[in-house]
Design a protein around this motif. Structure first.
Motif, PDB file in Angstrom:
ATOM      1  N   GLN A  81       0.835  -1.186   0.000  1.00 21.95           N
ATOM      2  CA  GLN A  81       0.000   0.000   0.000  1.00 21.95           C
ATOM      3  C   GLN A  81       0.877   1.244   0.000  1.00 21.95           C
ATOM      4  N   GLY A  82       0.698   2.065  -1.033  1.00 26.00           N
ATOM      5  CA  GLY A  82       1.489   3.290  -1.142  1.00 26.00           C
ATOM      6  C   GLY A  82       0.595   4.515  -1.103  1.00 26.00           C
ATOM      7  N   GLU A  83       1.173   5.683  -1.381  1.00 22.08           N
ATOM      8  CA  GLU A  83       0.419   6.943  -1.382  1.00 22.08           C
ATOM      9  C   GLU A  83      -0.260   7.122  -2.734  1.00 22.08           C
ATOM     10  N   GLY A  84      -1.279   6.357  -3.001  1.00 26.16           N
ATOM     11  CA  GLY A  84      -2.019   6.491  -4.255  1.00 26.16           C
ATOM     12  C   GLY A  84      -1.347   5.812  -5.429  1.00 26.16           C
ATOM     13  N   ARG A  85      -0.189   5.250  -5.243  1.00 22.83           N
ATOM     14  CA  ARG A  85       0.530   4.563  -6.315  1.00 22.83           C
ATOM     15  C   ARG A  85       0.743   3.108  -5.932  1.00 22.83           C
ATOM     16  N   GLN A  86       0.992   2.323  -6.938  1.00 23.61           N
ATOM     17  CA  GLN A  86       1.309   0.935  -6.684  1.00 23.61           C
ATOM     18  C   GLN A  86       2.805   0.835  -6.378  1.00 23.61           C
ATOM     19  N   ARG A  87       3.120   0.280  -5.227  1.00 19.34           N
ATOM     20  CA  ARG A  87       4.505   0.139  -4.795  1.00 19.34           C
ATOM     21  C   ARG A  87       4.839  -1.341  -4.698  1.00 19.34           C
ATOM     22  N   TYR A  88       6.133  -1.645  -4.775  1.00 20.56           N
ATOM     23  CA  TYR A  88       6.579  -3.029  -4.716  1.00 20.56           C
ATOM     24  C   TYR A  88       7.537  -3.225  -3.545  1.00 20.56           C
ATOM     25  N   ALA A  89       7.498  -4.424  -3.010  1.00 20.39           N
ATOM     26  CA  ALA A  89       8.436  -4.808  -1.958  1.00 20.39           C
ATOM     27  C   ALA A  89       9.030  -6.161  -2.322  1.00 20.39           C
ATOM     28  N   GLN A  90      10.330  -6.268  -2.137  1.00 18.51           N
ATOM     29  CA  GLN A  90      11.040  -7.514  -2.411  1.00 18.51           C
ATOM     30  C   GLN A  90      11.910  -7.827  -1.197  1.00 18.51           C
ATOM     31  N   ALA A  91      11.806  -9.054  -0.713  1.00 13.79           N
ATOM     32  CA  ALA A  91      12.575  -9.444   0.467  1.00 13.79           C
ATOM     33  C   ALA A  91      13.152 -10.841   0.274  1.00 13.79           C
ATOM     34  N   TYR A  92      14.443 -10.960   0.499  1.00 11.78           N
ATOM     35  CA  TYR A  92      15.100 -12.257   0.593  1.00 11.78           C
ATOM     36  C   TYR A  92      15.246 -12.536   2.081  1.00 11.78           C
ATOM     37  N   VAL A  93      14.758 -13.672   2.533  1.00 15.39           N
ATOM     38  CA  VAL A  93      14.778 -13.963   3.959  1.00 15.39           C
ATOM     39  C   VAL A  93      15.491 -15.274   4.244  1.00 15.39           C
ATOM     40  N   ALA A  94      15.883 -15.417   5.500  1.00 15.18           N
ATOM     41  CA  ALA A  94      16.477 -16.654   6.012  1.00 15.18           C
ATOM     42  C   ALA A  94      15.886 -16.896   7.388  1.00 15.18           C
ATOM     43  N   PHE A  95      15.812 -18.165   7.779  1.00 18.01           N
ATOM     44  CA  PHE A  95      15.327 -18.536   9.102  1.00 18.01           C
ATOM     45  C   PHE A  95      16.512 -19.012   9.932  1.00 18.01           C
ATOM     46  N   GLY A  96      16.495 -18.686  11.216  1.00 22.70           N
ATOM     47  CA  GLY A  96      17.523 -19.155  12.142  1.00 22.70           C
ATOM     48  C   GLY A  96      16.878 -19.932  13.271  1.00 22.70           C
ATOM     49  N   ALA A  97      17.476 -21.063  13.647  1.00 25.08           N
ATOM     50  CA  ALA A  97      16.955 -21.881  14.743  1.00 25.08           C
ATOM     51  C   ALA A  97      18.088 -22.653  15.396  1.00 25.08           C
ATOM     52  N   SER A 125       2.436  -1.347   4.919  1.00 26.75           N
ATOM     53  CA  SER A 125       2.367  -0.092   4.164  1.00 26.75           C
ATOM     54  C   SER A 125       3.766   0.328   3.721  1.00 26.75           C
ATOM     55  N   PHE A 126       3.808   1.054   2.609  1.00 24.44           N
ATOM     56  CA  PHE A 126       5.068   1.517   2.042  1.00 24.44           C
ATOM     57  C   PHE A 126       5.813   2.416   3.027  1.00 24.44           C
ATOM     58  N   ALA A 127       5.100   3.285   3.728  1.00 22.11           N
ATOM     59  CA  ALA A 127       5.732   4.234   4.650  1.00 22.11           C
ATOM     60  C   ALA A 127       6.405   3.509   5.818  1.00 22.11           C
ATOM     61  N   PHE A 163      16.449 -10.703   7.281  1.00 25.43           N
ATOM     62  CA  PHE A 163      16.406 -10.166   5.921  1.00 25.43           C
ATOM     63  C   PHE A 163      17.812 -10.208   5.347  1.00 25.43           C
ATOM     64  N   LYS A 164      17.989 -10.909   4.232  1.00 26.93           N
ATOM     65  CA  LYS A 164      19.284 -10.913   3.540  1.00 26.93           C
ATOM     66  C   LYS A 164      19.364  -9.736   2.595  1.00 26.93           C
ATOM     67  N   ASN A 165      18.212  -9.367   2.020  1.00 28.05           N
ATOM     68  CA  ASN A 165      18.107  -8.240   1.101  1.00 28.05           C
ATOM     69  C   ASN A 165      16.679  -7.747   1.181  1.00 28.05           C
ATOM     70  N   PHE A 166      16.502  -6.434   1.176  1.00 25.95           N
ATOM     71  CA  PHE A 166      15.162  -5.865   1.313  1.00 25.95           C
ATOM     72  C   PHE A 166      15.073  -4.614   0.458  1.00 25.95           C
ATOM     73  N   VAL A 167      14.102  -4.571  -0.466  1.00 26.01           N
ATOM     74  CA  VAL A 167      13.951  -3.428  -1.366  1.00 26.01           C
ATOM     75  C   VAL A 167      12.479  -3.037  -1.420  1.00 26.01           C
ATOM     76  N   VAL A 168      12.213  -1.750  -1.305  1.00 30.68           N
ATOM     77  CA  VAL A 168      10.873  -1.204  -1.573  1.00 30.68           C
ATOM     78  C   VAL A 168      11.042  -0.091  -2.574  1.00 30.68           C
ATOM     79  N   GLN A 169      10.093   0.005  -3.548  1.00 31.87           N
ATOM     80  CA  GLN A 169      10.151   1.104  -4.528  1.00 31.87           C
ATOM     81  C   GLN A 169       8.753   1.479  -4.951  1.00 31.87           C
TER      82      GLN A 169
END
Length: 169
Positions: A81-97, A125-127, A163-169
């Motif tokens: 959810q962005g400010e009236g625009r379509q935003r994207y989120a990309q996340a590379y994740v890892a689990f630790g135990a 939300s994007f913010a 998070f190994k890598n995290f991008v929002v745009q």
């Protein structure tokens, strides 16, 4: 007279030697008592005087268990959810135990876990994803989601979502 003075000097030397040995023993005893007293007050007892079972229990408590990790190879990508625009989120994740069985279970149930994680990421939300606190909150939400899925399947839980890598745009 010379003969009489020589025998008197030997007992005087023996007396001084005894005095030196006695003073040395007293100093060594004082040092030993000082060390023992320090160990007693700081360590809770003297070495070798404690209960062996208690010492074994303390050793078991202090055993270090390393954390193992499971990398999720494909990124989680979704719109947010962005400010009236379509935003994207990309996340590379890892689990630790600390329990390797939890990571084996997570790998087995990966399709369900990925689906739930995409839902969690998409509901953000994007913010809030632009702030460190928002990303930390997302990691905590993802951890709760992963553990909920594993609990439903009767498996042990994971300790971390990283998070190994995290991008929002």
């Amino acid at each position: 007279m010379a003969e009489n003075s020589a025998p008197e000097a030997t007992p005087a030397k023996k007396g001084k030697l005894k005095l030196i040995i006695l003073v040395t023993l007293v100093v060594i005893l004082a040092i030993a008592l000082s060390v023992a007293g320090t160990l007693w007050f700081l360590g809770g007892g003297l070495p070798g005087m404690g209960d062996d079972a208690q010492a074994e229990d303390n050793m078991a408590v202090e055993t270090f268990v390393p954390t193992a990790y499971l990398n999720i190879e494909k990124a989680l990508v979704t719109t947010v959810q962005g400010e009236g625009r379509q935003r994207y989120a990309q996340a590379y994740v890892a689990f630790g135990a600390t329990d390797p069985q939890a990571l084996v279970a997570a790998k087995l149930h990966m399709p369900l876990i990925r689906s739930q994680l995409v839902m969690v990421l998409g509901s953000s939300s994007f913010a809030e994803l632009q702030t460190p606190e928002g990303r930390q909150g997302l990691a905590e939400s993802m951890l709760a989601t992963v553990n909920q899925v594993l609990e439903q399947e009767g498996e042990p839980s994971v300790n971390q979502v990283l998070f190994k890598n995290f991008v929002v745009q």
